[in-house]
Design a protein around this motif. Structure first.
Motif, PDB file in Angstrom:
ATOM      1  N   GLY A  37       0.812  -1.207   0.000  1.00 48.49           N
ATOM      2  CA  GLY A  37       0.000   0.000   0.000  1.00 48.49           C
ATOM      3  C   GLY A  37       0.843   1.254   0.000  1.00 48.49           C
ATOM      4  O   GLY A  37       2.005   1.240   0.408  1.00 48.49           O
ATOM      5  N   PRO A  39       0.241   5.959  -0.144  1.00 54.20           N
ATOM      6  CA  PRO A  39      -0.666   7.098  -0.263  1.00 54.20           C
ATOM      7  C   PRO A  39      -0.884   7.461  -1.726  1.00 54.20           C
ATOM      8  O   PRO A  39       0.038   7.392  -2.540  1.00 54.20           O
ATOM      9  N   HIS A  56      -5.282   5.480   0.663  1.00 50.43           N
ATOM     10  CA  HIS A  56      -4.221   4.492   0.487  1.00 50.43           C
ATOM     11  C   HIS A  56      -4.671   3.539  -0.606  1.00 50.43           C
ATOM     12  O   HIS A  56      -5.798   3.037  -0.580  1.00 50.43           O
ATOM     13  N   TRP A  58      -4.023  -0.007  -2.421  1.00 53.57           N
ATOM     14  CA  TRP A  58      -3.464  -1.312  -2.075  1.00 53.57           C
ATOM     15  C   TRP A  58      -3.408  -2.177  -3.316  1.00 53.57           C
ATOM     16  O   TRP A  58      -4.397  -2.316  -4.033  1.00 53.57           O
ATOM     17  N   LYS A  70      -4.383   3.984   6.229  1.00 53.00           N
ATOM     18  CA  LYS A  70      -3.323   3.038   5.916  1.00 53.00           C
ATOM     19  C   LYS A  70      -3.634   1.622   6.399  1.00 53.00           C
ATOM     20  O   LYS A  70      -2.785   0.755   6.343  1.00 53.00           O
TER      21      LYS A  70
END
Length: 136
Positions: A37, A39, A56, A58, A70
């Protein structure tokens, strides 16, 4: 004064080296198919887009999810397979203020709609690989 300048330069160098180390670790994890992951901002008019805040993103192989924090288990929204049109540098006049100064922007297609994904250049390499994997 010289001591302060040397301390600032040393701190910046250590910070840069640490960021590069983390990027290499993420790239290795992604290559093994592990969930990674980072930002980002996901902009557009699809249900998984978040036009008002950073998120975030992923990656797990070619599968993409977006979460508000997160923590990958907190309200994940799956992003369908997107077609990558191009990757470009941030345009300070046209792009949302969510796209950070040094970030790149992936222009993608979800059906007939454009979705923009902004993230750091290191993360963009991961995103490109995931989008290429989603294409087959």
């Amino acid at each position: 004064m010289l001591g302060l300048l040397l301390e600032l330069a040393g701190g910046a160098l250590l910070s840069w080296a640490d960021e590069r180390r983390r990027a290499r670790k993420r790239e290795g994890s992604a290559a093994r198919g592990e969930r990674v992951g980072f930002p980002a901002c996901v902009l557009g008019d699809r249900p998984y887009c978040r036009n008002l805040s950073l998120v975030h993103l992923w990656l797990s192989g070619p599968t993409l999810h977006v979460t508000p924090t997160k923590f990958p288990e907190l309200h994940p929204s799956r992003i369908p397979a997107l077609g990558l049109v191009r990757v470009r540098h941030r345009d300070r006049h046209a792009d949302s203020r969510l796209v950070q100064f040094s970030w790149e922007v992936a222009e993608c297609r979800d059906g007939d709609r454009t979705v923009l994904i902004g993230c750091s250049p290191d993360s963009m390499r991961l995103l490109r690989a995931a989008l290429a994997g989603a294409d087959g």
